[in-house]
Design a protein around this motif. Structure first.
Motif, short mmCIF file in Angstrom:
data_model
loop_
_atom_site.label_atom_id
_atom_site.label_comp_id
_atom_site.label_asym_id
_atom_site.label_seq_id
_atom_site.Cartn_x
_atom_site.Cartn_y
_atom_site.Cartn_z
N UNK A 102 19.13 69.75 63.81
CA UNK A 102 19.01 71.02 63.09
C UNK A 102 19.41 70.77 61.64
N UNK A 103 18.64 71.35 60.71
CA UNK A 103 18.92 71.17 59.28
C UNK A 103 18.95 72.53 58.61
N UNK A 104 20.12 72.86 58.07
CA UNK A 104 20.31 74.09 57.31
C UNK A 104 20.14 73.74 55.83
N UNK A 105 19.07 74.24 55.23
CA UNK A 105 18.76 73.84 53.86
C UNK A 105 18.76 75.04 52.93
N UNK A 106 19.38 74.84 51.76
CA UNK A 106 19.46 75.89 50.74
C UNK A 106 19.00 75.30 49.43
N UNK A 107 17.69 75.27 49.24
CA UNK A 107 17.12 74.70 48.03
C UNK A 107 15.73 74.15 48.29
N UNK A 108 15.01 73.77 47.24
CA UNK A 108 13.63 73.28 47.39
C UNK A 108 13.60 71.84 47.89
N UNK A 109 12.44 71.47 48.45
CA UNK A 109 12.18 70.09 48.87
C UNK A 109 11.07 69.55 47.98
N UNK A 110 11.31 68.40 47.34
CA UNK A 110 10.32 67.75 46.48
C UNK A 110 9.98 66.40 47.09
N UNK A 111 8.68 66.16 47.34
CA UNK A 111 8.24 64.93 47.97
C UNK A 111 7.47 64.10 46.95
N UNK A 112 7.92 62.86 46.76
CA UNK A 112 7.32 61.98 45.76
C UNK A 112 5.94 61.50 46.20
N UNK A 113 5.07 61.16 45.26
CA UNK A 113 3.74 60.64 45.61
C UNK A 113 3.86 59.41 46.51
N UNK A 114 2.98 59.37 47.52
CA UNK A 114 2.96 58.24 48.43
C UNK A 114 3.99 58.29 49.54
#
Length: 247
Positions: free
Chosen positions: A67-79
């Motif tokens: 389980x992951x409690x996340x408070x903020x955006x997720x940015x995924x790098x190219x590739x």
């Protein structure tokens, strides 16, 4: 002087108190900070993890059985290559934060695999994921959340979500999907005609969507079909499709 029998009773009582009063090892760290996600790394549960602020993902990363409690955006790098396997996401925002504040955005073409996972928005949170590249879903359920696919090849099975948008050349094969909103964006100047999209009934159909996108739907259920109109485009509808509109 303490007798041997009394001494045994005291030691037994002390051990009993220690067993009852000391938390289990897992309970001592029932919620942990998510470790740094490195290329080639896997974070495996069971366990509850949390992350505050921007979560940056690059390289190949797997989250499994947690389980992951996340408070903020997720940015995924190219590739990058991200796999979620039996992951329960809980997403929180500050009060009155705009929709998508704690969302996911691809900074280029990526690969995302989702298996038997879920996402639970907390309070007023409304996660929005902007995806580009490859998306493979087999079992994902969420409420008040959105997937926006641009230049994406996607295979979707057992997806339940508030809104799925398919636009800008995306090619989608979807089976057993349950959508509140199914949407697409037009290009600046194109004529589109939509038909035979029933409301809240299971159907199967190939759809030519806006901005060069195509969707192959099998055993899909859609409550509302939306068209985001740009420029001089003029979508029309007939035979069971709702009148196209802009939002």
């Amino acid at each position: 002087m303490i007798s041997q029998s009394v001494g045994r009773r005291i030691i037994y009582a002390a051990l009993l108190c220690l067993a009852v009063c000391t938390p289990e090892a897992g309970a001592l760290s029932s919620e942990n900070s998510l470790p740094t996600l490195r290329d080639g790394g896997t974070v495996t549960g069971p366990g509850i993890f949390h992350h505050d602020g921007t979560l940056r993902i690059g390289g190949s990363v797997t989250l499994r059985n947690l389980e992951l409690d996340i408070r903020g955006p997720i940015l995924i790098a190219p590739g990058a290559h991200l796999e979620l396997d039996r992951v329960r996401l809980r997403v929180s925002d500050e009060p009155n934060a705009p929709n998508g504040t704690s969302g996911l955005r691809c900074l280029g073409r990526v690969t995302i695999l989702i298996r038997n996972s879920s996402m639970e928005p907390i309070g007023s949170a409304h996660p929005m994921w902007w995806i580009e590249g490859q998306l493979d879903v087999d079992g994902f359920e969420t409420l008040n959340s959105e997937f926006h696919l641009e230049h994406t090849t996607a295979k979707l099975n057992r997806l339940k979500i508030f809104e799925l948008e398919v636009s800008h050349g995306s090619q989608v094969t979807a089976e057993n999907v349950n959508l509140i909103f199914f949407s697409t964006q037009t290009a600046d100047d194109e004529d589109l005609q939509f038909s035979d999209i029933p409301s809240n009934k299971v159907f199967s159909r190939r759809l030519r969507l806006g901005s060069g996108a195509v969707a192959y739907l099998k055993d899909a259920r859609v409550q509302i079909f939306l068209v985001y109109v740009h420029g001089q485009s003029s979508p029309t509808s007939r035979r069971g499709a709702w009148p196209a509109g802009a939002r």
